[in-house]
Design a protein around this motif. Structure first.
Motif, PDB file in Angstrom:
ATOM      1  N   ALA A 197     -17.828  -2.992  -5.739  1.00  0.00           N
ATOM      2  CA  ALA A 197     -16.966  -3.930  -5.017  1.00  0.00           C
ATOM      3  C   ALA A 197     -17.545  -4.117  -3.618  1.00  0.00           C
ATOM      4  O   ALA A 197     -17.625  -3.163  -2.846  1.00  0.00           O
ATOM      5  N   LYS A 198     -17.921  -5.353  -3.310  1.00  0.00           N
ATOM      6  CA  LYS A 198     -18.537  -5.629  -2.019  1.00  0.00           C
ATOM      7  C   LYS A 198     -17.507  -5.754  -0.913  1.00  0.00           C
ATOM      8  O   LYS A 198     -17.788  -5.455   0.254  1.00  0.00           O
ATOM      9  N   TRP A 199     -16.295  -6.222  -1.263  1.00  0.00           N
ATOM     10  CA  TRP A 199     -15.274  -6.511  -0.264  1.00  0.00           C
ATOM     11  C   TRP A 199     -13.919  -5.950  -0.668  1.00  0.00           C
ATOM     12  O   TRP A 199     -13.669  -5.714  -1.837  1.00  0.00           O
ATOM     13  N   VAL A 200     -13.058  -5.796   0.344  1.00  0.00           N
ATOM     14  CA  VAL A 200     -11.635  -5.495   0.155  1.00  0.00           C
ATOM     15  C   VAL A 200     -10.859  -6.585   0.875  1.00  0.00           C
ATOM     16  O   VAL A 200     -11.243  -7.005   1.973  1.00  0.00           O
ATOM     17  N   THR A 201      -9.770  -7.056   0.281  1.00  0.00           N
ATOM     18  CA  THR A 201      -8.925  -8.034   0.954  1.00  0.00           C
ATOM     19  C   THR A 201      -7.453  -7.754   0.666  1.00  0.00           C
ATOM     20  O   THR A 201      -7.118  -7.091  -0.312  1.00  0.00           O
ATOM     21  N   GLY A 202      -6.604  -8.268   1.529  1.00  0.00           N
ATOM     22  CA  GLY A 202      -5.164  -8.081   1.386  1.00  0.00           C
ATOM     23  C   GLY A 202      -4.433  -8.901   2.433  1.00  0.00           C
ATOM     24  O   GLY A 202      -5.051  -9.503   3.323  1.00  0.00           O
ATOM     25  N   ASP A 203      -3.107  -8.925   2.365  1.00  0.00           N
ATOM     26  CA  ASP A 203      -2.336  -9.743   3.300  1.00  0.00           C
ATOM     27  C   ASP A 203      -2.072  -8.984   4.594  1.00  0.00           C
ATOM     28  O   ASP A 203      -2.544  -7.858   4.791  1.00  0.00           O
ATOM     29  N   GLU A 204      -1.277  -9.591   5.483  1.00  0.00           N
ATOM     30  CA  GLU A 204      -1.124  -9.038   6.824  1.00  0.00           C
ATOM     31  C   GLU A 204      -0.351  -7.730   6.856  1.00  0.00           C
ATOM     32  O   GLU A 204      -0.434  -6.986   7.836  1.00  0.00           O
ATOM     33  N   ALA A 205       0.392  -7.414   5.791  1.00  0.00           N
ATOM     34  CA  ALA A 205       1.067  -6.119   5.745  1.00  0.00           C
ATOM     35  C   ALA A 205       0.051  -4.978   5.798  1.00  0.00           C
ATOM     36  O   ALA A 205       0.362  -3.879   6.259  1.00  0.00           O
ATOM     37  N   TYR A 206      -1.154  -5.251   5.341  1.00  0.00           N
ATOM     38  CA  TYR A 206      -2.216  -4.241   5.337  1.00  0.00           C
ATOM     39  C   TYR A 206      -3.217  -4.463   6.467  1.00  0.00           C
ATOM     40  O   TYR A 206      -3.741  -3.512   7.040  1.00  0.00           O
ATOM     41  N   GLY A 207      -3.473  -5.737   6.810  1.00  0.00           N
ATOM     42  CA  GLY A 207      -4.414  -6.027   7.878  1.00  0.00           C
ATOM     43  C   GLY A 207      -3.968  -5.532   9.239  1.00  0.00           C
ATOM     44  O   GLY A 207      -4.792  -5.233  10.106  1.00  0.00           O
ATOM     45  N   LYS A 208      -2.650  -5.434   9.438  1.00  0.00           N
ATOM     46  CA  LYS A 208      -2.147  -5.001  10.746  1.00  0.00           C
ATOM     47  C   LYS A 208      -2.362  -3.513  11.000  1.00  0.00           C
ATOM     48  O   LYS A 208      -2.265  -3.063  12.150  1.00  0.00           O
ATOM     49  N   ASP A 209      -2.637  -2.752   9.947  1.00  0.00           N
ATOM     50  CA  ASP A 209      -2.748  -1.297  10.084  1.00  0.00           C
ATOM     51  C   ASP A 209      -4.196  -0.907  10.386  1.00  0.00           C
ATOM     52  O   ASP A 209      -4.986  -0.644   9.487  1.00  0.00           O
ATOM     53  N   GLY A 210      -4.519  -0.867  11.677  1.00  0.00           N
ATOM     54  CA  GLY A 210      -5.885  -0.528  12.064  1.00  0.00           C
ATOM     55  C   GLY A 210      -6.238   0.915  11.764  1.00  0.00           C
ATOM     56  O   GLY A 210      -7.220   1.210  11.081  1.00  0.00           O
ATOM     57  N   ALA A 211      -5.419   1.841  12.282  1.00  0.00           N
ATOM     58  CA  ALA A 211      -5.729   3.259  12.114  1.00  0.00           C
ATOM     59  C   ALA A 211      -5.582   3.709  10.667  1.00  0.00           C
ATOM     60  O   ALA A 211      -6.316   4.589  10.200  1.00  0.00           O
ATOM     61  N   GLY A 212      -4.613   3.116   9.944  1.00  0.00           N
ATOM     62  CA  GLY A 212      -4.330   3.584   8.590  1.00  0.00           C
ATOM     63  C   GLY A 212      -5.181   2.968   7.505  1.00  0.00           C
ATOM     64  O   GLY A 212      -5.296   3.536   6.422  1.00  0.00           O
ATOM     65  N   LEU A 213      -5.792   1.805   7.768  1.00  0.00           N
ATOM     66  CA  LEU A 213      -6.559   1.149   6.717  1.00  0.00           C
ATOM     67  C   LEU A 213      -7.896   0.591   7.205  1.00  0.00           C
ATOM     68  O   LEU A 213      -8.944   0.915   6.645  1.00  0.00           O
ATOM     69  N   ARG A 214      -7.884  -0.234   8.262  1.00  0.00           N
ATOM     70  CA  ARG A 214      -9.139  -0.850   8.685  1.00  0.00           C
ATOM     71  C   ARG A 214     -10.159   0.185   9.139  1.00  0.00           C
ATOM     72  O   ARG A 214     -11.333   0.139   8.747  1.00  0.00           O
ATOM     73  N   ASP A 215      -9.729   1.123   9.965  1.00  0.00           N
ATOM     74  CA  ASP A 215     -10.667   2.128  10.479  1.00  0.00           C
ATOM     75  C   ASP A 215     -11.263   2.992   9.363  1.00  0.00           C
ATOM     76  O   ASP A 215     -12.484   3.217   9.339  1.00  0.00           O
ATOM     77  N   PRO A 216     -10.454   3.503   8.420  1.00  0.00           N
ATOM     78  CA  PRO A 216     -11.049   4.287   7.333  1.00  0.00           C
ATOM     79  C   PRO A 216     -12.038   3.476   6.480  1.00  0.00           C
ATOM     80  O   PRO A 216     -13.049   4.026   6.013  1.00  0.00           O
ATOM     81  N   LEU A 217     -11.769   2.194   6.275  1.00  0.00           N
ATOM     82  CA  LEU A 217     -12.712   1.361   5.518  1.00  0.00           C
ATOM     83  C   LEU A 217     -14.021   1.204   6.282  1.00  0.00           C
ATOM     84  O   LEU A 217     -15.111   1.250   5.687  1.00  0.00           O
ATOM     85  N   GLU A 218     -13.934   1.037   7.602  1.00  0.00           N
ATOM     86  CA  GLU A 218     -15.147   0.916   8.410  1.00  0.00           C
ATOM     87  C   GLU A 218     -15.943   2.219   8.394  1.00  0.00           C
ATOM     88  O   GLU A 218     -17.180   2.205   8.380  1.00  0.00           O
ATOM     89  N   THR A 219     -15.245   3.337   8.384  1.00  0.00           N
ATOM     90  CA  THR A 219     -15.931   4.636   8.324  1.00  0.00           C
ATOM     91  C   THR A 219     -16.769   4.753   7.050  1.00  0.00           C
ATOM     92  O   THR A 219     -17.860   5.317   7.053  1.00  0.00           O
ATOM     93  N   ARG A 220     -16.262   4.159   5.965  1.00  0.00           N
ATOM     94  CA  ARG A 220     -17.005   4.160   4.699  1.00  0.00           C
ATOM     95  C   ARG A 220     -17.984   2.987   4.605  1.00  0.00           C
ATOM     96  O   ARG A 220     -18.641   2.817   3.585  1.00  0.00           O
TER      97      ARG A 220
END
Length: 435
Positions: A197-220
């Protein structure tokens, strides 16, 4: 034509047998394994109401007891079935440009005993309702899309109530987790299992969570395109709102691009992006914006990729989020995703996992059908495959004896319920006379 359909039916039977064979080792005994196969067949049979009673009647069982036992007490590993299901889906649909799509859905419920139910906002109704929420992960690839993971959302009111947890069979080690945390756990599970899977996508309920979702994805170093609200603040010295940033852009900054094909052709919008440079972060970051040409309504996204990505690619990935909406729709309409009448934790996971297996069969079968389309006809859709499978495979096996037997069983069950009800009313009346 009849011969061609006959060949397709044989292929579908072989394909469903392949899927059921992949999960067979997750059942401790042969009886629940065979019953699970009949359960999946019942989900595919076009029932107007889908529950253990209707499924058992359609597939020729004499009572619903066996199906209820399958969901509640039989010995089998629902998480193991989920993992095997994911492997089966990838075998048929995987590609390197696939997208993992996360979203939640709500099932409206009555009462307070069903696991996880409380008054909460659900997009299903568009308002606060008594409902049960769950988070799903869809694998969206060029050949098709289907659910590959699921988690039930347990509200804090449930997580902190040991009595309700015990009654609903919630495992002792299960605590409160946000929907973003549930989504992240499913994404990591899929990626750790080697899901391309090259990408992950989702709506704003998930995009707003920087520490809980965006940051861990960037770490990987996992690329994402996640929607954010209009008041999302862009990182930088000015810390400006993303909608204010969009308002400053000249007309020439916007490009007309497709978000992907829809039911009536390509979905064209105006798109633009702004390069971001968050402090201390590597990779490529953007604020992506999508504007409706007719209404002017604008949507916003935070994007990250460890490698450069073009604006058309980001627009295409943002447009792939609709695939989980279609998956929810077909999952509910074709395989009874939202029609479960179960109350406990174990039963919910088992019902949902078997629904996912039925839906994966339809997704894989339709992917193969698109590769072999007859001139002058659209390819077989999931809806049409479900309809034909029900009419040509399941219904012919249903006999008059089965129909009469279930009529007697229902009337016997209703007689017992009526008798019990009248006895309780009579006892209550006698107690009132005594006092």
């Amino acid at each position: 034509m009849a011969a061609a359909v006959s060949v397709e039916v044989v292929r579908w039977q072989a394909l469903l047998g392949e899927g059921l064979g992949r999960v067979a080792g997750r059942f401790a005994r042969v009886e629940p394994r065979r019953r699970a196969g009949r359960f999946v067949a019942g989900l595919l049979s076009g029932l107007s109401r889908v529950n253990c009673w209707t499924i058992a009647e359609r597939v020729g069982e004499r009572t619903p007891d066996g199906m209820q036992h399958l969901l509640s007490r039989a010995s089998w590993d629902a998480d193991g079935v989920r993992d095997d299901l994911r492997g089966w889906v990838l075998e048929h649909l995987a590609d390197s440009d696939a997208v993992l799509v996360i979203d939640e859905t709500g099932d409206l419920k009555k009462g307070t005993e069903t696991v996880g139910v409380q008054r909460q906002y659900t997009g299903t109704a568009g308002r606060i309702e008594n409902s049960q929420m769950s988070v799903f992960l869809t694998y969206s690839a060029r050949r098709g899309h289907t659910l590959i993971d699921r988690e039930l959302y347990l509200p804090q009111s449930w997580a902190e109530d040991p009595v309700r947890r015990e009654r609903a069979g919630v495992p002792a080690g299960t605590g409160f987790a946000t929907k973003s945390a549930l989504a992240l756990s499913m994404i990591i599970r899929a990626l750790d299992a080697g899901t391309p899977a090259k990408w992950v996508t989702g709506d704003e309920a998930y995009g707003k969570d920087g520490a809980g979702l965006r940051d861990p994805l960037e770490t990987r170093e996992q690329a994402y395109v996640l929607a954010v609200a209009c008041d999302h603040r862009v990182p930088g010295p000015s810390n400006v709102r993303v909608d204010e940033l969009a308002g400053r852009l000249p007309k020439r900054a916007w490009q007309k691009l497709s978000a992907g094909p829809g039911a009536k052709g390509h979905r064209y919008y105006l798109w633009t992006r702004i390069r971001l440079n968050p402090a201390g972060k590597s990779g490529h970051h953007w604020a992506l914006m999508r504007r409706n040409q007719r209404t002017g309504e604008t949507a916003f996204y935070r994007c990250y990729s460890p490698h450069p990505a073009s604006l058309p690619e980001l627009a295409r990935i943002a447009g792939r989020r609709w695939t989980i909406e279609e998956t929810f729709q077909t999952g509910k309409e074709l395989t009874g995703l939202d029609q479960h009448q179960v109350r406990t934790w174990t039963s919910w996971y088992r019902w949902t996992t078997l629904v996912m297996l039925a839906h994966a069969f339809l997704a894989i079968a339709s992917a193969h059908a698109r590769a072999d389309t007859t001139p002058g006809l659209i390819s077989l859709t999931r809806n049409e495959i479900r309809h034909l499978y029900s009419k040509l495979v399941i219904e012919p096996a249903y006999t008059t004896i089965d129909t009469l037997g279930w009529s007697q069983w229902r009337r016997r069950h209703q007689h017992r319920a009526k008798t019990s009800h009248y006895q309780r009313r009579h006892q209550d009346h006698d107690l009132q006379l005594e006092y």
